[in-house]
Design a protein around this motif. Structure first.
Motif, PDB file in Angstrom:
ATOM      1  N   VAL A 159      -6.525 -46.935  17.886  1.00 16.00           N
ATOM      2  CA  VAL A 159      -7.011 -47.944  16.957  1.00 16.00           C
ATOM      3  C   VAL A 159      -6.194 -47.854  15.673  1.00 16.00           C
ATOM      4  CG1 VAL A 159      -9.330 -47.866  17.934  1.00 16.00           C
ATOM      5  CG2 VAL A 159      -8.779 -46.436  15.959  1.00 16.00           C
ATOM      6  N   PRO A 160      -6.121 -48.925  14.897  1.00 17.61           N
ATOM      7  CA  PRO A 160      -5.324 -48.912  13.664  1.00 17.61           C
ATOM      8  C   PRO A 160      -5.913 -47.987  12.607  1.00 17.61           C
ATOM      9  CG  PRO A 160      -5.827 -51.165  14.386  1.00 17.61           C
ATOM     10  CD  PRO A 160      -6.694 -50.251  15.185  1.00 17.61           C
ATOM     11  N   ASP A 161      -5.104 -47.683  11.589  1.00 19.84           N
ATOM     12  CA  ASP A 161      -5.581 -46.919  10.443  1.00 19.84           C
ATOM     13  C   ASP A 161      -6.846 -47.549   9.881  1.00 19.84           C
ATOM     14  OD1 ASP A 161      -3.451 -45.207  10.618  1.00 19.84           O
ATOM     15  OD2 ASP A 161      -2.838 -45.433   8.516  1.00 19.84           O
ATOM     16  N   GLY A 162      -7.802 -46.700   9.532  1.00 21.09           N
ATOM     17  CA  GLY A 162      -9.021 -47.171   8.900  1.00 21.09           C
ATOM     18  C   GLY A 162     -10.113 -47.597   9.848  1.00 21.09           C
ATOM     19  N   VAL A 163      -9.780 -47.747  11.123  1.00 20.17           N
ATOM     20  CA  VAL A 163     -10.777 -48.149  12.119  1.00 20.17           C
ATOM     21  C   VAL A 163     -11.393 -46.895  12.738  1.00 20.17           C
ATOM     22  CG1 VAL A 163     -11.170 -49.342  14.305  1.00 20.17           C
ATOM     23  CG2 VAL A 163      -9.598 -50.313  12.609  1.00 20.17           C
ATOM     24  N   VAL A 164     -12.709 -46.872  12.816  1.00 19.42           N
ATOM     25  CA  VAL A 164     -13.412 -45.697  13.341  1.00 19.42           C
ATOM     26  C   VAL A 164     -13.305 -45.652  14.863  1.00 19.42           C
ATOM     27  CG1 VAL A 164     -15.661 -44.558  13.573  1.00 19.42           C
ATOM     28  CG2 VAL A 164     -15.008 -45.619  11.400  1.00 19.42           C
ATOM     29  N   GLY A 165     -12.996 -44.486  15.384  1.00 18.01           N
ATOM     30  CA  GLY A 165     -12.940 -44.269  16.816  1.00 18.01           C
ATOM     31  C   GLY A 165     -13.189 -42.808  17.118  1.00 18.01           C
ATOM     32  N   GLU A 166     -12.936 -42.430  18.354  1.00 18.42           N
ATOM     33  CA  GLU A 166     -13.167 -41.045  18.762  1.00 18.42           C
ATOM     34  C   GLU A 166     -11.938 -40.197  18.453  1.00 18.42           C
ATOM     35  OE1 GLU A 166     -14.315 -38.349  22.705  1.00 18.42           O
ATOM     36  OE2 GLU A 166     -14.198 -40.541  22.856  1.00 18.42           O
ATOM     37  N   LEU A 167     -12.188 -39.033  17.885  1.00 18.61           N
ATOM     38  CA  LEU A 167     -11.112 -38.134  17.501  1.00 18.61           C
ATOM     39  C   LEU A 167     -10.621 -37.327  18.704  1.00 18.61           C
ATOM     40  CD1 LEU A 167      -9.351 -36.745  15.359  1.00 18.61           C
ATOM     41  CD2 LEU A 167     -11.280 -35.211  14.904  1.00 18.61           C
ATOM     42  N   VAL A 168      -9.304 -37.342  18.915  1.00 20.42           N
ATOM     43  CA  VAL A 168      -8.654 -36.593  19.996  1.00 20.42           C
ATOM     44  C   VAL A 168      -7.529 -35.774  19.369  1.00 20.42           C
ATOM     45  CG1 VAL A 168      -7.339 -36.762  22.137  1.00 20.42           C
ATOM     46  CG2 VAL A 168      -9.233 -38.351  21.705  1.00 20.42           C
ATOM     47  N   VAL A 169      -7.473 -34.484  19.685  1.00 21.22           N
ATOM     48  CA  VAL A 169      -6.520 -33.597  19.026  1.00 21.22           C
ATOM     49  C   VAL A 169      -5.712 -32.814  20.048  1.00 21.22           C
ATOM     50  CG1 VAL A 169      -6.229 -31.704  17.376  1.00 21.22           C
ATOM     51  CG2 VAL A 169      -8.089 -33.347  17.061  1.00 21.22           C
ATOM     52  N   THR A 170      -4.411 -32.705  19.795  1.00 21.35           N
ATOM     53  CA  THR A 170      -3.522 -31.842  20.580  1.00 21.35           C
ATOM     54  C   THR A 170      -3.009 -30.739  19.659  1.00 21.35           C
ATOM     55  OG1 THR A 170      -2.825 -33.637  22.046  1.00 21.35           O
ATOM     56  CG2 THR A 170      -1.371 -31.732  21.892  1.00 21.35           C
ATOM     57  N   THR A 171      -3.151 -29.498  20.067  1.00 19.94           N
ATOM     58  CA  THR A 171      -2.692 -28.358  19.272  1.00 19.94           C
ATOM     59  C   THR A 171      -1.221 -28.109  19.594  1.00 19.94           C
ATOM     60  OG1 THR A 171      -3.343 -26.774  20.977  1.00 19.94           O
ATOM     61  CG2 THR A 171      -4.993 -27.336  19.343  1.00 19.94           C
ATOM     62  N   LEU A 172      -0.348 -28.268  18.623  1.00 20.17           N
ATOM     63  CA  LEU A 172       1.087 -28.216  18.888  1.00 20.17           C
ATOM     64  C   LEU A 172       1.661 -26.807  18.890  1.00 20.17           C
ATOM     65  CD1 LEU A 172       2.310 -31.276  16.760  1.00 20.17           C
ATOM     66  CD2 LEU A 172       2.054 -31.139  19.255  1.00 20.17           C
ATOM     67  N   ILE A 173       0.973 -25.840  18.256  1.00 22.22           N
ATOM     68  CA  ILE A 173       1.595 -24.519  18.111  1.00 22.22           C
ATOM     69  C   ILE A 173       0.720 -23.368  18.592  1.00 22.22           C
ATOM     70  CG2 ILE A 173       3.046 -25.277  16.197  1.00 22.22           C
ATOM     71  CD1 ILE A 173       1.081 -23.826  14.316  1.00 22.22           C
ATOM     72  N   LYS A 174      -0.488 -23.629  19.056  1.00 22.22           N
ATOM     73  CA  LYS A 174      -1.347 -22.524  19.487  1.00 22.22           C
ATOM     74  C   LYS A 174      -0.797 -21.865  20.746  1.00 22.22           C
ATOM     75  CE  LYS A 174      -5.725 -22.209  19.020  1.00 22.22           C
ATOM     76  NZ  LYS A 174      -7.184 -22.389  19.143  1.00 22.22           N
ATOM     77  N   GLU A 175      -0.939 -20.557  20.803  1.00 23.85           N
ATOM     78  CA  GLU A 175      -0.383 -19.782  21.917  1.00 23.85           C
ATOM     79  C   GLU A 175      -1.445 -19.396  22.943  1.00 23.85           C
ATOM     80  OE1 GLU A 175       3.314 -17.493  19.665  1.00 23.85           O
ATOM     81  OE2 GLU A 175       1.393 -16.468  19.882  1.00 23.85           O
ATOM     82  N   ALA A 176      -2.564 -18.845  22.493  1.00 25.11           N
ATOM     83  CA  ALA A 176      -3.557 -18.322  23.430  1.00 25.11           C
ATOM     84  C   ALA A 176      -4.293 -19.439  24.167  1.00 25.11           C
ATOM     85  CB  ALA A 176      -4.556 -17.424  22.705  1.00 25.11           C
ATOM     86  N   LEU A 177      -4.802 -20.416  23.420  1.00 25.40           N
ATOM     87  CA  LEU A 177      -5.578 -21.497  24.025  1.00 25.40           C
ATOM     88  C   LEU A 177      -5.126 -22.842  23.450  1.00 25.40           C
ATOM     89  CD1 LEU A 177      -7.831 -22.377  25.944  1.00 25.40           C
ATOM     90  CD2 LEU A 177      -9.460 -22.042  24.059  1.00 25.40           C
ATOM     91  N   PRO A 178      -3.950 -23.294  23.828  1.00 23.11           N
ATOM     92  CA  PRO A 178      -3.543 -24.643  23.404  1.00 23.11           C
ATOM     93  C   PRO A 178      -4.377 -25.689  24.123  1.00 23.11           C
ATOM     94  CG  PRO A 178      -1.934 -23.707  24.916  1.00 23.11           C
ATOM     95  CD  PRO A 178      -2.940 -22.633  24.662  1.00 23.11           C
ATOM     96  N   LEU A 179      -4.602 -26.808  23.461  1.00 21.85           N
ATOM     97  CA  LEU A 179      -5.404 -27.876  24.041  1.00 21.85           C
ATOM     98  C   LEU A 179      -4.615 -29.183  24.009  1.00 21.85           C
ATOM     99  CD1 LEU A 179      -8.857 -27.072  22.387  1.00 21.85           C
ATOM    100  CD2 LEU A 179      -8.206 -26.681  24.765  1.00 21.85           C
ATOM    101  N   ILE A 180      -4.631 -29.862  25.139  1.00 24.29           N
ATOM    102  CA  ILE A 180      -3.938 -31.140  25.268  1.00 24.29           C
ATOM    103  C   ILE A 180      -4.949 -32.278  25.182  1.00 24.29           C
ATOM    104  CG2 ILE A 180      -2.513 -32.595  26.762  1.00 24.29           C
ATOM    105  CD1 ILE A 180      -0.978 -30.189  25.922  1.00 24.29           C
TER     106      ILE A 180
END
Length: 432
Positions: free
Chosen positions: A275-296
């Motif tokens: 969704v565009p900037d400012g529009v509310v939606g569901e947050l999805v995160v990818t951890t770019l540098i975690k070693e033990a438990l990275p999440l895609i």
């Protein structure tokens, strides 16, 4: 304006995007080679590491959800050997098994680095005394901000949760300048200090609060600031990502999320499209540098929006705007989604009531009923007419926000249970 790592925090957005692309490509290969879980998941979706060439390909990758962590309990998603794990944290496990997160030393260092940037952005440094009133232990809050505080060279007071009178005494006697806790607990601290005959605003050196772990509103921020004389800043994090991670800057216009460490997406929950900037939606995160438990592409469950424009402070990383609620805080009443934060938004407009409340859900025949128990600041028998008018005003305002009727029930000051951790806002008595 102070920066912890100015060369990173103010880097050109195009260079930041290129850095994210390079780190995402490495991450996908890393988890494919080291995590049986992700190898199997990628294979099921027909994805090979070489298919991901930049962050433009992020949509090709499958999502990760909290249930995956529970299904692989305790460490089935880890990408390192047990001997490389230097710390565990775990969620409370209120539904099903807890989620266990492991950290390498590099993971812990990156966590502290993220908070050091955020704490510096609100003016904290080695001259400050920071009281950490989040819980310590398996909960990530206390230790997270503790190491961030030490990273910037501040003096750290590991107060933990509870012992409220002692918290206030130490705050006053040790000249504490900043506190980290939930906003509901700080509201309780203000109230408790008043009962002790101590004014946080006039009798302490407290100037900054870092508040998170539960949804809270802009109206509550203003109310806290007016009552305590501090500047109140939002902090965001989850136990799966690394606990508290991102803090607002002095502009108080969103939490800076460090793009060199994490890739944030805001998606339409139904279409999974950005969704565009400012529009509310569901947050999805990818951890770019975690070693033990990275999440895609981890579906956090928060409802929020992003602002990718350059901040007034000069930082170029995206800003996560104030959370609109969490899917696990949401309740459905007569087919309508209700968040406790919506109720708080209404109540803080009325000085006649306290910010403490309880939503009680029940069933009247076949229909859901919703009662909001609200504490009156002053309960006097000669003000009954005023209370009836106030009740009507509150119910009218709640209906305009919630799109359903909620009965307001006034209770005496101190009636609503106080929380020294994350406040419980809903009691659901319905039988399904």
């Amino acid at each position: 304006m102070s920066y912890w790592k100015p060369e990173i925090e103010t880097m050109d957005p195009k260079d930041l995007r290129q850095m994210q692309s390079e780190k995402l490509v490495k991450l996908v290969k890393y988890v494919y080679d080291r995590s049986p879980f992700y190898k199997k998941r990628f294979d099921e979706f027909g994805i090979k590491p070489e298919d991901i060439k930049s962050i433009d390909d992020i949509g090709k990758l499958p999502f990760t959800v909290k249930q995956d962590l529970r299904d692989t309990y305790p460490n089935g998603m880890f990408c390192v050997k047990n001997t490389d794990v230097v710390r565990y944290h775990a969620s409370s496990g209120t539904t099903g098994k807890p989620t266990v997160v492991g950290y390498t030393q590099n993971d812990l260092d990156a966590w502290a680095e993220s908070l050091a940037r955020g704490m510096t952005a609100i003016g904290l440094g080695q001259d400050d005394i920071i009281q950490v009133s989040y819980g310590y232990g398996l909960f990530t809050g206390g230790l997270g901000v503790h190491y961030g505080s030490e990273k910037i060279g501040a003096t750290t007071l590991p107060a933990g949760s509870g012992n409220t009178e002692r918290q206030i005494t130490l705050m006053k006697d040790l000249d504490v300048t900043a506190i980290c806790c939930t906003p509901s607990y700080f509201s309780y601290l203000i109230e408790a200090a008043d009962h002790m005959g101590c004014s946080i605003k006039d009798e302490t050196k407290l100037k900054i609060g870092i508040f998170g772990a539960e949804p809270w509103s802009e109206s509550l921020r203003k109310r806290i600031e007016e009552r305590s004389g501090i500047k109140a800043y939002d902090v965001f994090g989850t136990s799966e990502l690394s606990g508290p991670l991102f803090i607002e800057c002095e502009a108080q216009e969103g939490m800076h999320v460090w793009g060199d460490m994490f890739l944030f997406e805001i998606l339409d929950a139904e279409t999974n499209e950005p969704v565009p900037d400012g529009v509310v939606g569901e947050l999805v995160v990818t951890t770019l540098i975690k070693e033990a438990l990275p999440l895609i592409r981890y579906r956090v469950g928060d409802l929020a929006s992003l602002d990718t424009s350059v901040c007034k402070c000069g930082r170029t990383h995206p800003r996560l705007m104030r959370l609109k609620g969490r899917s696990d805080d949401m309740v459905i009443v007569r087919g309508i989604n209700v968040f406790p934060g919506q109720v708080e938004y209404v109540l803080v407009k009325f000085p006649e009531v306290s910010p403490h409340f309880m939503i009680v859900l029940d069933r009247d025949g076949e229909l859901d009923s919703m009662t909001v128990q609200v504490e009156l600041v002053d309960m006097a028998s000669d003000k009954l007419d005023d209370y009836h008018k106030l009740k009507a005003r509150l119910e009218h305002e709640l209906k305009s926000i919630l799109n359903l009727h909620a009965e307001v029930e006034f209770v005496a000051p101190g009636t609503i249970p106080r929380s020294e951790g994350k406040a419980k806002r809903v009691t659901d008595k319905r039988q399904f």
